[in-house]
Design an enzyme around this catalytic site. Structure first.
Site, PDB file in Angstrom:
ATOM      1  N   LYS A   1       0.841  -1.206   0.000  1.00  0.00           N
ATOM      2  CA  LYS A   1       0.000   0.000   0.000  1.00  0.00           C
ATOM      3  C   LYS A   1       0.871   1.248   0.000  1.00  0.00           C
ATOM      4  O   LYS A   1       0.593   2.214  -0.700  1.00  0.00           O
ATOM      5  CB  LYS A   1      -0.950  -0.035   1.207  1.00  0.00           C
ATOM      6  CG  LYS A   1      -2.070  -1.051   0.991  1.00  0.00           C
ATOM      7  CD  LYS A   1      -2.834  -1.417   2.241  1.00  0.00           C
ATOM      8  CE  LYS A   1      -3.732  -2.621   1.921  1.00  0.00           C
ATOM      9  NZ  LYS A   1      -4.392  -3.192   3.101  1.00  0.00           N
TER      10      LYS A   1
ATOM     11  N   GLN B   1      -5.167  -2.265   9.147  1.00  0.00           N
ATOM     12  CA  GLN B   1      -4.866  -3.555   8.506  1.00  0.00           C
ATOM     13  C   GLN B   1      -5.443  -4.705   9.341  1.00  0.00           C
ATOM     14  O   GLN B   1      -5.200  -4.784  10.539  1.00  0.00           O
ATOM     15  CB  GLN B   1      -3.350  -3.701   8.339  1.00  0.00           C
ATOM     16  CG  GLN B   1      -2.917  -4.947   7.590  1.00  0.00           C
ATOM     17  CD  GLN B   1      -3.392  -4.942   6.131  1.00  0.00           C
ATOM     18  OE1 GLN B   1      -3.308  -3.949   5.425  1.00  0.00           O
ATOM     19  NE2 GLN B   1      -3.927  -6.071   5.689  1.00  0.00           N
TER      20      GLN B   1
ATOM     21  N   ASP C   1     -11.403   1.878   3.115  1.00  0.00           N
ATOM     22  CA  ASP C   1     -11.634   0.444   2.891  1.00  0.00           C
ATOM     23  C   ASP C   1     -13.114   0.152   2.615  1.00  0.00           C
ATOM     24  O   ASP C   1     -13.457  -0.947   2.167  1.00  0.00           O
ATOM     25  CB  ASP C   1     -11.193  -0.367   4.136  1.00  0.00           C
ATOM     26  CG  ASP C   1      -9.880  -1.099   3.908  1.00  0.00           C
ATOM     27  OD1 ASP C   1      -9.487  -1.283   2.735  1.00  0.00           O
ATOM     28  OD2 ASP C   1      -9.252  -1.494   4.906  1.00  0.00           O
TER      29      ASP C   1
END
Ligand code: NAD
Length: 279
Positions: free
Chosen positions: A52, A96, A119
């Protein structure tokens, strides 16, 4: 002869498009950072977080990485999320997964401001997707839609079958395909006659998490097959949920693993960051 849907190439195209937009935003003083939080040092998570950051560097988005100790308490993590929620220089926050077992994942994900939830996991964004309102969309299923569209595959009016009903892939995939005017069926571990239902699909999406689960007898001749799975086979080789070798010749188009859906997830995260920053 089937078409191999090249996720590597398509994700690169998307990142290149975003690069221009990100540069323009920087010039106009509108750019904001992506904050990525990792708790503990799970090696797979470290690889994902590294990817990322690399993608942010490529597109031209500032990234902040917070690597917290495994023993971090839920309160400490929530404090950091609150701090980032309040920071105007931060446009996106990503925690995460998976989190260590002493931390309640739902509490943390719902603490992220929906406006920074790149997300697309916050219930507000999930709800907006369900009622057809704008909002952040889960990156992997959003990537599948881009793969189909950019490969010239029509979705409208098509019979689509998704195997898997997770909150991250299966369910948002169903909502996105509905938004594109497909007729959608979602199958799962309790579905009866799975093969018969899968065989009705013009577009079959496999998000099961079982190596080479989808074999040729699941697939209608000429169907499009999208393989979301990332698994290891008995030789520890990366493979999807689809038995590519037996299935491919029966399809009109298929994604490989690796190089199909995988690279699209990070590209769509970058998309969410750049587009979200524009709101
Ligand atoms: P999950 O375990 O949360 O969900 C799996 C789903 O498959 C469940 O809904 C379950 O009901 C269904 N299922 C399990 N066994 C079944 C069976 N025998 N018959 C029918 N349905 C069955 O998994 P997930 O998070 O949705 O991920 C699915 C796969 O996609 C995994 O391999 C994962 O690694 C991969 N994945 C890839 C990306 C990417 O970036 N490419 C992103 C997320 C997940």
């Amino acid at each position: 002869m089937y078409k191999l849907i090249d996720g590597k190439k398509i994700s690169q195209e998307i990142k290149d498009e975003l690069k221009e937009k990100a540069a323009a935003m920087k010039r106009e003083g509108k750019a904001r950072a992506l904050a990525v939080i990792q708790v503990g040092d799970d090696p797979a998570s470290s690889v994902y977080v590294g990817n990322k950051k690399k993608a942010c560097d490529y597109v031209g988005i500032e990234s902040q990485t917070y690597k917290l100790k495994e023993e971090t308490t839920q309160e400490e993590l929530l404090e950091l999320v609150e701090k980032l929620n309040a920071d105007d220089a931060v446009g996106g926050i990503l925690v995460q997964l998976p989190l260590p077992s002493h931390i309640n994942e739902y509490k943390v994900l719902t603490a992220i401001s929906p406006d920074k939830d790149v997300d697309g996991f916050h219930p507000v964004n999930v709800g907006n997707l369900s009622i057809g309102r704008p909002g952040f969309v889960s990156c992997t299923p959003a990537g599948v839609i881009q793969l189909l569209k950019r490969s010239g595959i029509e979705i409208e009016g098509k019979e689509c079958v998704i195997i898997g009903r997770s909150n991250i892939v299966g369910k948002p995939m169903a909502m996105l395909l509905l938004r594109e005017n497909a007729t959608v069926t979602v199958c799962h571990s309790k579905t009866k006659n799975l093969k018969e239902i899968a065989k009705r699909a013009d577009i079959l999406v496999a998000a099961v998490g079982r190596p080479k689960f989808v074999t040729a007898d699941f697939v209608k001749e000429g169907a499009v097959v999208i393989d979301v799975g990332i698994n290891r086979d008995q030789n520890n080789k990366l493979c999807g949920d689809v038995d590519f070798d037996s299935v491919a010749e029966h399809t009109s188009a298929i994604t490989p693993v690796p190089g199909g859906v995988g690279p699209m997830t990070v590209a769509m995260l970058m998309y969410n960051c750049v587009e979200g920053f524009c709101i």
